[in-house]
Design a protein around this motif. Structure first.
Motif, PDB file in Angstrom:
ATOM      1  N   ASN A 124     -13.286  13.726  -5.290  1.00 41.45           N
ATOM      2  CA  ASN A 124     -12.687  14.859  -5.993  1.00 41.45           C
ATOM      3  C   ASN A 124     -11.264  15.169  -5.547  1.00 41.45           C
ATOM      4  O   ASN A 124     -10.741  16.241  -5.843  1.00 41.45           O
ATOM      5  CB  ASN A 124     -13.550  16.114  -5.813  1.00 41.45           C
ATOM      6  N   CYS A 125     -10.630  14.257  -4.870  1.00 45.51           N
ATOM      7  CA  CYS A 125      -9.242  14.423  -4.431  1.00 45.51           C
ATOM      8  C   CYS A 125      -8.338  13.695  -5.432  1.00 45.51           C
ATOM      9  O   CYS A 125      -8.245  12.471  -5.390  1.00 45.51           O
ATOM     10  CB  CYS A 125      -9.074  13.850  -3.024  1.00 45.51           C
ATOM     11  N   PRO A 126      -7.695  14.410  -6.360  1.00 40.72           N
ATOM     12  CA  PRO A 126      -6.913  13.731  -7.405  1.00 40.72           C
ATOM     13  C   PRO A 126      -5.785  12.882  -6.863  1.00 40.72           C
ATOM     14  O   PRO A 126      -5.445  11.846  -7.430  1.00 40.72           O
ATOM     15  CB  PRO A 126      -6.392  14.879  -8.276  1.00 40.72           C
ATOM     16  N   TYR A 127      -5.183  13.302  -5.754  1.00 41.32           N
ATOM     17  CA  TYR A 127      -4.068  12.526  -5.212  1.00 41.32           C
ATOM     18  C   TYR A 127      -4.553  11.297  -4.448  1.00 41.32           C
ATOM     19  O   TYR A 127      -3.822  10.321  -4.303  1.00 41.32           O
ATOM     20  CB  TYR A 127      -3.182  13.420  -4.355  1.00 41.32           C
ATOM     21  N   CYS A 128      -5.793  11.345  -3.976  1.00 46.34           N
ATOM     22  CA  CYS A 128      -6.397  10.131  -3.430  1.00 46.34           C
ATOM     23  C   CYS A 128      -6.509   9.088  -4.534  1.00 46.34           C
ATOM     24  O   CYS A 128      -6.176   7.912  -4.354  1.00 46.34           O
ATOM     25  CB  CYS A 128      -7.785  10.418  -2.867  1.00 46.34           C
ATOM     26  N   LEU A 129      -6.963   9.536  -5.704  1.00 46.80           N
ATOM     27  CA  LEU A 129      -7.129   8.632  -6.834  1.00 46.80           C
ATOM     28  C   LEU A 129      -5.785   8.147  -7.349  1.00 46.80           C
ATOM     29  O   LEU A 129      -5.638   6.989  -7.754  1.00 46.80           O
ATOM     30  CB  LEU A 129      -7.895   9.340  -7.959  1.00 46.80           C
ATOM     31  N   GLU A 130      -4.807   9.020  -7.321  1.00 49.48           N
ATOM     32  CA  GLU A 130      -3.490   8.677  -7.856  1.00 49.48           C
ATOM     33  C   GLU A 130      -2.828   7.550  -7.080  1.00 49.48           C
ATOM     34  O   GLU A 130      -2.122   6.714  -7.652  1.00 49.48           O
ATOM     35  CB  GLU A 130      -2.597   9.917  -7.856  1.00 49.48           C
ATOM     36  N   GLU A 131      -3.045   7.498  -5.765  1.00 49.63           N
ATOM     37  CA  GLU A 131      -2.387   6.471  -4.971  1.00 49.63           C
ATOM     38  C   GLU A 131      -3.130   5.129  -4.993  1.00 49.63           C
ATOM     39  O   GLU A 131      -2.604   4.113  -4.545  1.00 49.63           O
ATOM     40  CB  GLU A 131      -2.222   6.928  -3.525  1.00 49.63           C
ATOM     41  N   MET A 132      -4.367   5.123  -5.514  1.00 47.68           N
ATOM     42  CA  MET A 132      -5.191   3.920  -5.432  1.00 47.68           C
ATOM     43  C   MET A 132      -4.580   2.682  -6.101  1.00 47.68           C
ATOM     44  O   MET A 132      -4.653   1.585  -5.547  1.00 47.68           O
ATOM     45  CB  MET A 132      -6.589   4.194  -5.986  1.00 47.68           C
ATOM     46  N   PRO A 133      -3.969   2.798  -7.297  1.00 49.04           N
ATOM     47  CA  PRO A 133      -3.388   1.586  -7.893  1.00 49.04           C
ATOM     48  C   PRO A 133      -2.332   0.932  -7.008  1.00 49.04           C
ATOM     49  O   PRO A 133      -2.293  -0.304  -6.892  1.00 49.04           O
ATOM     50  CB  PRO A 133      -2.792   2.100  -9.205  1.00 49.04           C
ATOM     51  N   ASN A 134      -1.486   1.722  -6.379  1.00 53.16           N
ATOM     52  CA  ASN A 134      -0.471   1.142  -5.501  1.00 53.16           C
ATOM     53  C   ASN A 134      -1.089   0.579  -4.230  1.00 53.16           C
ATOM     54  O   ASN A 134      -0.630  -0.447  -3.705  1.00 53.16           O
ATOM     55  CB  ASN A 134       0.603   2.174  -5.157  1.00 53.16           C
ATOM     56  N   LEU A 135      -2.130   1.229  -3.724  1.00 51.77           N
ATOM     57  CA  LEU A 135      -2.817   0.673  -2.563  1.00 51.77           C
ATOM     58  C   LEU A 135      -3.467  -0.662  -2.919  1.00 51.77           C
ATOM     59  O   LEU A 135      -3.425  -1.611  -2.130  1.00 51.77           O
ATOM     60  CB  LEU A 135      -3.872   1.656  -2.043  1.00 51.77           C
ATOM     61  N   LYS A 136      -4.047  -0.738  -4.113  1.00 49.06           N
ATOM     62  CA  LYS A 136      -4.668  -2.004  -4.514  1.00 49.06           C
ATOM     63  C   LYS A 136      -3.625  -3.107  -4.636  1.00 49.06           C
ATOM     64  O   LYS A 136      -3.887  -4.269  -4.305  1.00 49.06           O
ATOM     65  CB  LYS A 136      -5.420  -1.836  -5.831  1.00 49.06           C
ATOM     66  N   ARG A 137      -2.434  -2.753  -5.111  1.00 45.62           N
ATOM     67  CA  ARG A 137      -1.362  -3.745  -5.199  1.00 45.62           C
ATOM     68  C   ARG A 137      -1.038  -4.298  -3.818  1.00 45.62           C
ATOM     69  O   ARG A 137      -0.818  -5.500  -3.643  1.00 45.62           O
ATOM     70  CB  ARG A 137      -0.120  -3.112  -5.827  1.00 45.62           C
ATOM     71  N   VAL A 138      -1.018  -3.415  -2.801  1.00 45.31           N
ATOM     72  CA  VAL A 138      -0.753  -3.869  -1.434  1.00 45.31           C
ATOM     73  C   VAL A 138      -1.863  -4.801  -0.963  1.00 45.31           C
ATOM     74  O   VAL A 138      -1.611  -5.862  -0.394  1.00 45.31           O
ATOM     75  CB  VAL A 138      -0.607  -2.665  -0.477  1.00 45.31           C
ATOM     76  N   VAL A 139      -3.119  -4.393  -1.206  1.00 47.72           N
ATOM     77  CA  VAL A 139      -4.254  -5.229  -0.804  1.00 47.72           C
ATOM     78  C   VAL A 139      -4.145  -6.615  -1.447  1.00 47.72           C
ATOM     79  O   VAL A 139      -4.293  -7.650  -0.778  1.00 47.72           O
ATOM     80  CB  VAL A 139      -5.589  -4.572  -1.209  1.00 47.72           C
ATOM     81  N   THR A 140      -3.871  -6.647  -2.738  1.00 46.03           N
ATOM     82  CA  THR A 140      -3.807  -7.905  -3.472  1.00 46.03           C
ATOM     83  C   THR A 140      -2.740  -8.840  -2.906  1.00 46.03           C
ATOM     84  O   THR A 140      -2.925 -10.062  -2.877  1.00 46.03           O
ATOM     85  CB  THR A 140      -3.537  -7.640  -4.963  1.00 46.03           C
ATOM     86  N   SER A 141      -1.648  -8.264  -2.412  1.00 44.30           N
ATOM     87  CA  SER A 141      -0.563  -9.096  -1.883  1.00 44.30           C
ATOM     88  C   SER A 141      -0.950  -9.814  -0.600  1.00 44.30           C
ATOM     89  O   SER A 141      -0.284 -10.769  -0.199  1.00 44.30           O
ATOM     90  CB  SER A 141       0.688  -8.241  -1.643  1.00 44.30           C
ATOM     91  N   TYR A 142      -2.045  -9.365   0.053  1.00 42.97           N
ATOM     92  CA  TYR A 142      -2.495 -10.011   1.298  1.00 42.97           C
ATOM     93  C   TYR A 142      -3.752 -10.844   1.101  1.00 42.97           C
ATOM     94  O   TYR A 142      -4.332 -11.324   2.071  1.00 42.97           O
ATOM     95  CB  TYR A 142      -2.713  -8.962   2.391  1.00 42.97           C
ATOM     96  N   GLN A 143      -4.193 -11.015  -0.118  1.00 38.47           N
ATOM     97  CA  GLN A 143      -5.355 -11.867  -0.380  1.00 38.47           C
ATOM     98  C   GLN A 143      -4.890 -13.259  -0.771  1.00 38.47           C
ATOM     99  O   GLN A 143      -3.818 -13.412  -1.388  1.00 38.47           O
ATOM    100  CB  GLN A 143      -6.208 -11.255  -1.500  1.00 38.47           C
ATOM    101  N   PRO A 144      -5.627 -14.334  -0.393  1.00 38.97           N
ATOM    102  CA  PRO A 144      -6.956 -14.320   0.248  1.00 38.97           C
ATOM    103  C   PRO A 144      -6.921 -14.350   1.769  1.00 38.97           C
ATOM    104  O   PRO A 144      -7.968 -14.497   2.401  1.00 38.97           O
ATOM    105  CB  PRO A 144      -7.578 -15.600  -0.300  1.00 38.97           C
ATOM    106  N   GLN A 145      -5.734 -14.254   2.387  1.00 40.45           N
ATOM    107  CA  GLN A 145      -5.688 -14.313   3.843  1.00 40.45           C
ATOM    108  C   GLN A 145      -6.436 -13.131   4.455  1.00 40.45           C
ATOM    109  O   GLN A 145      -6.578 -12.081   3.838  1.00 40.45           O
ATOM    110  CB  GLN A 145      -4.235 -14.307   4.326  1.00 40.45           C
ATOM    111  N   ASP A 146      -6.944 -13.305   5.691  1.00 36.32           N
ATOM    112  CA  ASP A 146      -7.737 -12.255   6.325  1.00 36.32           C
ATOM    113  C   ASP A 146      -7.040 -11.667   7.542  1.00 36.32           C
ATOM    114  O   ASP A 146      -7.686 -11.105   8.419  1.00 36.32           O
ATOM    115  CB  ASP A 146      -9.115 -12.790   6.714  1.00 36.32           C
ATOM    116  N   SER A 147      -5.710 -11.789   7.583  1.00 31.09           N
ATOM    117  CA  SER A 147      -4.967 -11.260   8.724  1.00 31.09           C
ATOM    118  C   SER A 147      -4.837  -9.746   8.685  1.00 31.09           C
ATOM    119  O   SER A 147      -4.513  -9.112   9.685  1.00 31.09           O
ATOM    120  CB  SER A 147      -3.570 -11.891   8.781  1.00 31.09           C
ATOM    121  N   VAL A 148      -5.103  -9.144   7.506  1.00 31.94           N
ATOM    122  CA  VAL A 148      -5.046  -7.688   7.344  1.00 31.94           C
ATOM    123  C   VAL A 148      -6.378  -7.234   6.761  1.00 31.94           C
ATOM    124  O   VAL A 148      -6.856  -7.789   5.767  1.00 31.94           O
ATOM    125  CB  VAL A 148      -3.898  -7.262   6.413  1.00 31.94           C
TER     126      VAL A 148
END
Length: 226
Positions: A124-148
């Motif tokens: 129920n935290c709208p700003y938590c949800l709002e930042e998720m797309p950009n966080l996912k972009r960061v995650v995707t940039s480090y896949q498939p490596q497992d260093s992060v």
């Protein structure tokens, strides 16, 4: 009631006690550093550049009357200052053992040698949800490596989180449910909060609301250095 700070939403480190309980509504006035009135979207867009931060929040009751901007701290200042002395940079994070929604058990000890990105949020935290797309972009940039490793601690129950993620889609982070005790362990006061730990399990980044991910990515790169 769960704590939900505008500081979390807009990257502000300190607000008055009154302002911490306030929220934005349609009457809130947003102004630039020179006093020019902005739309809400223009205001948020400027915050996302990382060049500005919230200034002089004026609240009445539970609503913000006005919010202005001032130049943000330099990247060096952010790099050197944690949100709380309890998470002072280059000090060790507390050990933890957590089980995510997939039944995987993670401990800080087994993650040694990897950079660990921790995100604290709730449905129920709208700003938590709002930042998720950009966080996912960061995650995707480090896949498939497992260093992060990307690990999130959510306050909600497993059933609610699974339904939420099925409807909205995941954001790349492993999700630990009913994580209030972990939030207390890490002294989390505002949501969302994102923390980066280096390969030795030490704090190197500590910010609320990471919709601007420039500094987050810079911290991850620093953590990956030998």
């Amino acid at each position: 009631m769960r704590p939900f700070l505008l500081a979390s939403a807009l990257g502000l480190l300190t607000l008055t006690a009154t302002a911490q309980r306030a929220s934005i509504n349609r009457k809130t006035v947003f102004t630039d550093v020179d006093g020019r009135v902005l739309s809400k979207d223009e205001y948020k867009a400027k915050l996302r550049t990382g060049q500005f931060k919230v200034y002089n929040p004026q609240a009445e009751g539970k609503s913000f009357v006005s919010l202005s901007l001032q130049p943000a701290d330099t990247p060096d200042a952010v790099r050197l200052k944690a949100l709380t002395p309890l998470r002072a940079f280059n000090t060790a994070a507390p050990s933890f053992t957590a089980t995510d929604l997939q039944g995987r058990t993670l401990t800080l000890e087994t993650l040694r040698g990897k950079v660990v990105v921790l995100n604290f949020w709730f449905v129920n935290c709208p700003y938590c949800l709002e930042e998720m797309p950009n966080l996912k972009r960061v995650v995707t940039s480090y896949q498939p490596q497992d260093s992060v490793v990307f690990l999130s601690f959510a306050l909600d129950k497993p059933e609610r989180l699974k339904k939420f993620l099925e409807q909205r889609g995941d954001f790349g982070f492993a999700v630990v449910p009913e994580a209030k005790s972990f939030a207390q362990q890490f002294a989390i006061a505002g949501y969302p909060t994102t923390i980066v730990l280096n390969k030795q399990g030490q704090y190197i980044y500590d910010q609320e609301y990471t919709d601007n991910t420039v500094r987050l990515e810079e911290a991850i790169r620093r953590g990956l250095q030998p």
